[in-house]
Write an enzyme that holds these catalytic residues in place. Structure first.
Site, PDB file in Angstrom:
ATOM      1  N   HIS A 259       0.817  -1.223   0.000  1.00  0.00           N
ATOM      2  CA  HIS A 259       0.000   0.000   0.000  1.00  0.00           C
ATOM      3  C   HIS A 259       0.851   1.275   0.000  1.00  0.00           C
ATOM      4  O   HIS A 259       0.331   2.371  -0.218  1.00  0.00           O
ATOM      5  CB  HIS A 259      -0.979  -0.015   1.186  1.00  0.00           C
ATOM      6  CG  HIS A 259      -0.369   0.183   2.536  1.00  0.00           C
ATOM      7  ND1 HIS A 259      -0.008  -0.865   3.346  1.00  0.00           N
ATOM      8  CD2 HIS A 259      -0.064   1.314   3.238  1.00  0.00           C
ATOM      9  CE1 HIS A 259       0.471  -0.398   4.491  1.00  0.00           C
ATOM     10  NE2 HIS A 259       0.449   0.925   4.448  1.00  0.00           N
TER      11      HIS A 259
ATOM     12  N   ASP B  19       0.372  -7.750   1.362  1.00  0.00           N
ATOM     13  CA  ASP B  19       0.705  -6.329   1.574  1.00  0.00           C
ATOM     14  C   ASP B  19       2.217  -6.108   1.616  1.00  0.00           C
ATOM     15  O   ASP B  19       2.747  -5.419   2.492  1.00  0.00           O
ATOM     16  CB  ASP B  19       0.052  -5.784   2.850  1.00  0.00           C
ATOM     17  CG  ASP B  19       0.110  -4.254   2.945  1.00  0.00           C
ATOM     18  OD1 ASP B  19       0.218  -3.599   1.873  1.00  0.00           O
ATOM     19  OD2 ASP B  19       0.082  -3.710   4.075  1.00  0.00           O
TER      20      ASP B  19
ATOM     21  N   SER C 117       4.709   2.669   7.850  1.00  0.00           N
ATOM     22  CA  SER C 117       4.440   1.454   7.075  1.00  0.00           C
ATOM     23  C   SER C 117       5.631   1.040   6.243  1.00  0.00           C
ATOM     24  O   SER C 117       6.236   1.865   5.539  1.00  0.00           O
ATOM     25  CB  SER C 117       3.241   1.671   6.152  1.00  0.00           C
ATOM     26  OG  SER C 117       2.058   1.789   6.907  1.00  0.00           O
TER      27      SER C 117
END
Length: 583
Positions: free
Chosen positions: A313, A346, A429
């Site tokens: 993402h 992910d 992230s």
């Protein structure tokens, strides 16, 4: 980066990121008679009071008599006395016997008149001394306007002789004679020499009674230095006293606070500072921009070839034609390209080229992690690069799903995550979660934020962070580097995502009308049937279809699993070998 709206209670992706004297001489003069007009033929003394001076001096006396009295510092107090009247010529009296005693001498301050007086005893040119009207007090206050003992003496005004005039012979002593006249034998003693002044009006011009031009004794330089030091000390003392008084009145003080000196900069390798110092060179910040989106995230170096692991993402906004910029901890930047990515896990791998001095981070083993172990998270929360936080492992094998913004489930990630209370925020992230040996044990991916709901918006950390176990990340990264794609383990069944009971139920049939159990697949081979409810995987309970998917994806294709299921109220166990599917 807004990592998307959370779906229900699902965790969210986080990758976002002043001083009177006028010189007048009013001193008392000792003139005994007022000055008269000058006699024709007499010399006129310029600058002196007018006085009558005979052209020829009377033999035996000088027409220039000085007033006798106390010495006066200023010669201007002395004025030319008027000539004394000529005495009648007397016949000499018969001499007295030798035995007769001479009469006592008259006082020196009165003219001597009598038998004992011998005018020849006085040198020629010197008139009888006269007493001043009153003797001045050398220690008294001078008359008003008069100079004090401290005033400089004005220059002596001396009369100039007429042209061609010759001084009378014997009228004046030779210049070199120290005494004004000699005293004959038997004469009364003369007054002290300090009370007689010989004045030669035709002599050479005198000098002012001042110290100008007279060699003076040089002052000691040491004395000047001492005086200067004293003055300086007085000034400094005065200033210091004033400052001290001001400080005391106003309460202003100078404070020196104690402070520790410099200490060692090294830290233990297993401390947070030691872990951060070791790992930071291998952590990067990614700035991604695409046609409609942009974002910030974190990654870390995998090898010397320039491969960097991050979250899917994070790079997703770039799409197929966007721009990805990588910034290293030292500030260097480089362009990166996507090697491969997988939404189900992910995870994504990007690569930089032409960069030297890379420092890959060592990978640990997430299976060895225990709850309570200390961990350190590094990232760029809200684009604040090289941010270090620390915490512990709060839980293991926490099944979470993230993503789902598309609504069709294609962007949902299923993670059997490591839970940590190390603060993780948007922009963290893709960053590493490190153990006490600075080994990577997880990839920070999601948090649970307060108020996390479908209303959207970004939240901060509340101590619920989740990381993809590094064992899973390693396998996926290898596949993405090698093939550009990642494989998923599967059991070959379609699950009913709407089932609300405890466990994961196999659907009656697939959405496309196909059978819910794939013929010949791993599930069919193991004996799974439609509407079976799977309750455990390898002895661990599962409560939903999402949990079952998480548990399965935590393994590799080909791994063997033991499933516990219920069929018709009866519990059954079976074993199956996981199959493989390409994302």
């Amino acid at each position: 980066m807004n990592d998307g709206k959370p779906t229900g209670s699902k965790p969210r992706w986080w990758s976002r990121p002043t001083p009177r004297g006028d010189g007048s001489t009013a001193e008392e003069t000792y003139d005994l008679a007022p000055p008269e007009a000058p006699v024709q033929g007499e010399p006129v003394v310029p600058g002196a009071p007018e006085a009558s001076v005979p052209a020829e001096p009377v033999q035996g006396e000088s027409p220039y008599a000085l007033a006798q009295g106390e010495p006066v510092e200023d010669e201007s107090a002395y004025r030319l006395a008027p000539p004394a009247p000529a005495e009648p010529v007397r016949e000499p009296e018969p001499a007295e016997p030798a035995s007769a005693q001479p009469e006592p001498a008259a006082p020196v301050d009165e003219p001597v008149q009598g038998p004992g007086h011998d005018p020849a005893a006085r040198p020629e040119g010197i008139a009888a001394p006269r007493r001043p009207l009153h003797a001045p007090d050398p220690y008294g206050t001078p008359p008003y306007g008069g100079p004090g003992p401290w005033a400089p003496a004005p220059p002596v005004q001396r009369p100039a002789p007429p042209a061609g005039a010759v001084p009378p012979q014997g009228a004046y002593p030779a210049p070199e004679a120290p005494a004004p006249y000699s005293v004959p034998e038997g004469a009364p003693p003369a007054p002290p020499s300090s009370q007689w002044v010989q004045y030669d009006p035709w002599g050479a011009a005198g000098q002012p009674l001042s110290t100008a031009g007279v060699p003076q004794k040089r002052k000691s330089s040491r004395g000047a230095l001492v005086l200067g030091a004293v003055v300086l000390a007085l000034v400094a003392g005065g200033i210091g006293g004033g400052v001290g008084a001001y400080v005391e009145r106003n309460g202003v003080t100078h404070v020196d606070l104690p402070q520790a000196g410099k200490g060692p900069t090294g830290r233990a390798p297993d401390s947070v500072a030691g872990i951060a110092a070791s790992a930071l060179p291998g952590v990067v910040t990614l700035h991604v921009s695409g046609e409609s989106e942009s974002g910030t995230g974190t990654g870390f170096v995998l090898d010397n070839a320039g491969h960097i692991l991050t979250n899917n993402h994070v790079v997703q906004p770039a799409g197929s034609s966007g721009d990805i910029s990588v910034t290293f901890s030292g500030g260097e930047t480089a362009r990166a390209t996507v090697v491969g990515r997988d939404s189900g896990y992910d995870l994504a791998v990007v690569r930089v080229t032409g960069v030297t001095g890379l420092k890959p981070l060592p990978l640990g083993n997430s299976d060895n992690v225990q709850v309570g172990d200390p961990v350190v998270a590094i990232g760029a929360p809200f684009d604040l690069s090289n941010t270090v936080t620390s915490g512990i492992i709060s839980a293991k094998e926490r099944p979470i799903t993230a993503g789902g913004e598309k609504g069709d489930g294609s962007d949902v990630s299923y993670v059997d995550a490591l839970q940590t209370d190390a603060p993780i925020n948007p922009g963290n992230s893709g960053g590493p979660l490190l153990d006490s040996r600075a080994h990577v044990v997880g990839i920070n991916s999601a948090i649970r934020a307060a108020g996390n709901s479908d209303s959207g918006g970004q939240g901060g950390s509340i101590g619920l962070g989740f990381a993809i176990p590094v064992n899973q990340g390693k396998r996926v990264a290898e596949e993405l580097i090698n093939t550009g794609k990642a494989t998923h383990p599967v059991i070959g069944v379609t699950l009913d995502m709407k089932f609300t009971g405890d466990g994961a139920r196999v659907g009656a049939k697939a959405a496309d009308g196909k059978p819910s159990v794939t013929p010949g697949g791993p599930g069919a081979t193991a004996g799974i049937k439609p509407e079976d409810v799977i309750t455990k995987v390898d002895g661990q309970r599962v409560h939903s279809a999402e949990e079952l998917i998480v548990k399965i994806r935590s393994h590799r294709p080909g791994d063997r699993l033991e499933l516990t299921l219920k069929r018709g109220g009866q519990e059954q166990r079976l074993t199956l070998t996981l199959g493989s599917a390409t994302s």
